[in-house]
Each structure stands twice: as structure tokens, then as C-alpha cells.
Motif scaffolding. Structure first.
Motif, mmCIF file in Angstrom:
data_model
loop_
_atom_site.group_PDB
_atom_site.id
_atom_site.type_symbol
_atom_site.label_atom_id
_atom_site.label_comp_id
_atom_site.label_asym_id
_atom_site.label_seq_id
_atom_site.Cartn_x
_atom_site.Cartn_y
_atom_site.Cartn_z
ATOM 1 N N SER A 176 -14.258 -9.758 17.334
ATOM 2 C CA SER A 176 -14.890 -11.051 18.083
ATOM 3 C C SER A 176 -16.058 -11.484 17.558
ATOM 4 O O SER A 176 -17.079 -10.326 17.154
ATOM 5 C CB SER A 176 -14.947 -10.577 19.613
ATOM 6 N N ARG A 177 -16.245 -12.453 16.762
ATOM 7 C CA ARG A 177 -17.807 -12.530 16.419
ATOM 8 C C ARG A 177 -18.873 -13.461 17.543
ATOM 9 O O ARG A 177 -17.765 -14.892 17.397
ATOM 10 C CB ARG A 177 -17.946 -12.621 15.026
ATOM 11 N N ILE A 178 -19.363 -13.272 18.161
ATOM 12 C CA ILE A 178 -20.215 -14.556 18.838
ATOM 13 C C ILE A 178 -20.533 -15.175 18.194
ATOM 14 O O ILE A 178 -21.691 -15.407 17.906
ATOM 15 C CB ILE A 178 -21.733 -13.437 20.175
ATOM 16 N N GLU A 179 -20.249 -16.182 18.181
ATOM 17 C CA GLU A 179 -21.311 -18.235 18.001
ATOM 18 C C GLU A 179 -22.124 -18.653 19.198
ATOM 19 O O GLU A 179 -21.406 -18.867 19.900
ATOM 20 C CB GLU A 179 -20.098 -19.037 17.647
ATOM 21 N N GLN A 180 -23.539 -19.242 19.038
ATOM 22 C CA GLN A 180 -24.244 -19.631 19.632
ATOM 23 C C GLN A 180 -23.878 -21.511 19.833
ATOM 24 O O GLN A 180 -23.708 -22.080 20.888
ATOM 25 C CB GLN A 180 -25.440 -19.820 19.505
ATOM 26 N N ASN A 181 -23.484 -21.439 18.353
ATOM 27 C CA ASN A 181 -22.795 -22.504 18.469
ATOM 28 C C ASN A 181 -21.404 -23.026 17.720
ATOM 29 O O ASN A 181 -20.735 -23.757 16.690
ATOM 30 C CB ASN A 181 -24.086 -23.601 17.127
ATOM 31 N N MET A 182 -20.427 -23.298 18.463
ATOM 32 C CA MET A 182 -19.485 -23.442 18.440
ATOM 33 C C MET A 182 -18.494 -24.753 17.605
ATOM 34 O O MET A 182 -17.781 -24.946 16.856
ATOM 35 C CB MET A 182 -17.982 -23.074 19.319
ATOM 36 N N ALA A 183 -19.141 -25.718 17.739
ATOM 37 C CA ALA A 183 -19.056 -27.474 17.600
ATOM 38 C C ALA A 183 -19.614 -27.624 16.827
ATOM 39 O O ALA A 183 -18.569 -27.812 14.835
ATOM 40 C CB ALA A 183 -20.393 -28.556 18.398
ATOM 41 N N LYS A 184 -20.745 -26.450 15.875
ATOM 42 C CA LYS A 184 -20.242 -26.866 14.294
ATOM 43 C C LYS A 184 -19.220 -25.942 13.810
ATOM 44 O O LYS A 184 -19.511 -26.565 12.416
ATOM 45 C CB LYS A 184 -22.134 -26.149 14.144
ATOM 46 N N ILE A 185 -19.268 -25.150 14.445
ATOM 47 C CA ILE A 185 -18.258 -23.336 13.416
ATOM 48 C C ILE A 185 -16.515 -24.652 13.463
ATOM 49 O O ILE A 185 -16.353 -24.947 12.490
ATOM 50 C CB ILE A 185 -17.772 -22.880 14.170
ATOM 51 N N LYS A 186 -16.681 -25.254 14.357
ATOM 52 C CA LYS A 186 -15.179 -26.404 14.216
ATOM 53 C C LYS A 186 -15.178 -27.131 13.284
ATOM 54 O O LYS A 186 -14.893 -27.434 12.112
ATOM 55 C CB LYS A 186 -14.779 -26.238 15.791
ATOM 56 N N ASP A 187 -16.660 -28.003 13.382
ATOM 57 C CA ASP A 187 -17.261 -29.453 12.335
ATOM 58 C C ASP A 187 -16.722 -28.367 10.780
ATOM 59 O O ASP A 187 -16.241 -29.384 10.467
ATOM 60 C CB ASP A 187 -18.203 -29.265 12.236
ATOM 61 N N ASN B 71 -9.994 -33.571 18.570
ATOM 62 C CA ASN B 71 -8.433 -33.671 20.118
ATOM 63 C C ASN B 71 -8.273 -32.404 20.062
ATOM 64 O O ASN B 71 -7.028 -32.487 20.573
ATOM 65 C CB ASN B 71 -8.693 -35.596 20.009
ATOM 66 N N LEU B 72 -7.885 -31.555 18.529
ATOM 67 C CA LEU B 72 -7.512 -30.354 18.832
ATOM 68 C C LEU B 72 -8.318 -28.780 19.335
ATOM 69 O O LEU B 72 -7.841 -27.875 19.770
ATOM 70 C CB LEU B 72 -7.062 -30.247 17.943
ATOM 71 N N ARG B 73 -9.581 -28.977 19.128
ATOM 72 C CA ARG B 73 -10.017 -28.032 20.220
ATOM 73 C C ARG B 73 -10.057 -27.479 21.374
ATOM 74 O O ARG B 73 -9.530 -27.972 21.897
ATOM 75 C CB ARG B 73 -12.134 -28.699 19.873
ATOM 76 N N SER B 74 -10.591 -26.462 20.980
ATOM 77 C CA SER B 74 -10.172 -24.746 22.210
ATOM 78 C C SER B 74 -11.301 -24.324 22.395
ATOM 79 O O SER B 74 -12.479 -24.594 21.557
ATOM 80 C CB SER B 74 -9.883 -24.453 22.249
ATOM 81 N N CYS B 75 -11.190 -23.191 23.427
ATOM 82 C CA CYS B 75 -12.861 -21.955 23.196
ATOM 83 C C CYS B 75 -12.758 -21.648 22.322
ATOM 84 O O CYS B 75 -14.352 -20.920 22.258
ATOM 85 C CB CYS B 75 -13.015 -21.555 24.511
ATOM 86 N N PRO C 89 -20.570 -17.567 23.670
ATOM 87 C CA PRO C 89 -20.592 -15.717 24.605
ATOM 88 C C PRO C 89 -20.149 -15.418 25.839
ATOM 89 O O PRO C 89 -19.883 -14.327 26.326
ATOM 90 C CB PRO C 89 -22.143 -15.587 23.984
ATOM 91 N N TYR C 90 -19.506 -16.823 26.388
ATOM 92 C CA TYR C 90 -19.759 -17.045 27.875
ATOM 93 C C TYR C 90 -18.392 -17.117 27.833
ATOM 94 O O TYR C 90 -17.753 -17.235 29.145
ATOM 95 C CB TYR C 90 -20.330 -17.919 28.524
ATOM 96 N N CYS C 91 -17.011 -16.779 27.072
ATOM 97 C CA CYS C 91 -16.292 -17.185 27.412
ATOM 98 C C CYS C 91 -14.826 -15.783 27.216
ATOM 99 O O CYS C 91 -15.234 -15.085 27.135
ATOM 100 C CB CYS C 91 -15.418 -17.981 26.111
#
Length: 156
Positions: free
Chosen positions: A65-76, A83-87, A44-46
Motif C-alpha cells: 500500500s502507498r498513500i497518495e494525497q492526490n488520487m485524481a492526479k494518479i488516475k489522470d 466513469n470507472l474510478r473508485s477509491c 490516506p483516509y480509506c
């Protein structure tokens, strides 16, 4: 009264003829080879994420666009290599696009349909789409699969 588009021996009623003509008109009014719509999952802050979505739109790719509170979980959950993750993480046409991937490469993947999970621009390199500014740094666009294998797809 029969429409000239149909063979008079078909014995379709006028009502059916009008329905068929309306259906054909609807089909032919669709945009030819429209790019698939996508969704961008973001913190939400990017702010640069919205700039990237604007770059996609300017290049004919519609991304909501869809706001997610837990992007780490989304990426997991989507198996984006750490090593490829971004915002932000976008899903378009069955592929993942992690970070500031240029629109021309998104279009290339959608057209060529390579056997990859997606493309990533690790970090937030200056000069990449959505990160425009006074300077530009060279960066790599990396392809990845579901097993975590990666290779350089393009240099920018």
C-alpha cells in the motif's frame, strides 16, 4: 575433489563447482511462477482499500500500500476513465486494477495477458472484495484500454 554433478573432463575448480551448485540451489528455491508483486495507491483516509489488499493477499497476490494525497492526479496520469474510478488504483504485472476487482479476475488477466490497460469496478459496490457486509449487490467488472475504450469483462 570433484562433485558428481559435473563431468570430470570439464576441469572446473572445486571453488567454481561450489559456486555453480550454490547458484542452481538459489534458482530452484525460488517460488514457481510467483505472482508479480503490486502496489496499491490509495487515499490516506480509506479503510476498504486495505481490506481489498487483504483479499489479494489471501488469494496469493502480494500488494503493498502507498498513500497518495492526490488520487485524481494518479488516475489522470494512468488514464483511468472518469466513469470507472473508485477509491484505489493498483498496479500489478503491468496492468491497472481500479477499485474492488476480485482476485480471480486479476489472476486471469495476469495469466491471459489481454491487450487492455486494466480492469475496474466503478464505485464501491457492497459485496465486492473489501466491501463485504450484510448485503451484496450485483456489479460489473469493466475492462479498459489506454484510449478509453471499455467493455464488460465480467458480471458479479
Amino acid at each position: 575433489m570433484r562433485l558428481p554433478l559435473f563431468n570430470p573432463s570439464w576441469s572446473l575448480s572445486v571453488k567454481h563447482q561450489h559456486f555453480i551448485v550454490a547458484a542452481l540451489a538459489a534458482v530452484f528455491s525460488l517460488p514457481a511462477l510467483a505472482a508479480p508483486a503490486g502496489v496499491m495507491l490509495k487515499d490516506p483516509y480509506c479503510g476498504c482499500c486495505d481490506a481489498w489488499a487483504g483479499h489479494m493477499k489471501q488469494n496469493g497476490l502480494e500488494v503493498t500500500s502507498r498513500i497518495e494525497q492526490n488520487m485524481a492526479k494518479i488516475k489522470d496520469e494512468r488514464r483511468v476513465p472518469a466513469n470507472l474510478r473508485s477509491c484505489h488504483t493498483a498496479e500489478i504485472g503491468g496492468y491497472l486494477f481500479e477499485g474492488h476487482v476480485p482476485a480471480d479476475l486479476v489472476k486471469k488477466v495476469l495469466k491471459d495477458k489481454p491487450k487492455i490497460a486494466g480492469l475496474a469496478v466503478p464505485g464501491m459496490p457492497m459485496g465486492s472484495p473489501g466491501m463485504e457486509g450484510p448485503s451484496k449487490q450485483a456489479y460489473q467488472v469493466v475492462a479498459f484500454d489506454r484510449q478509453g475504450k471499455t467493455y464488460v469483462y465480467a458480471n458479479r
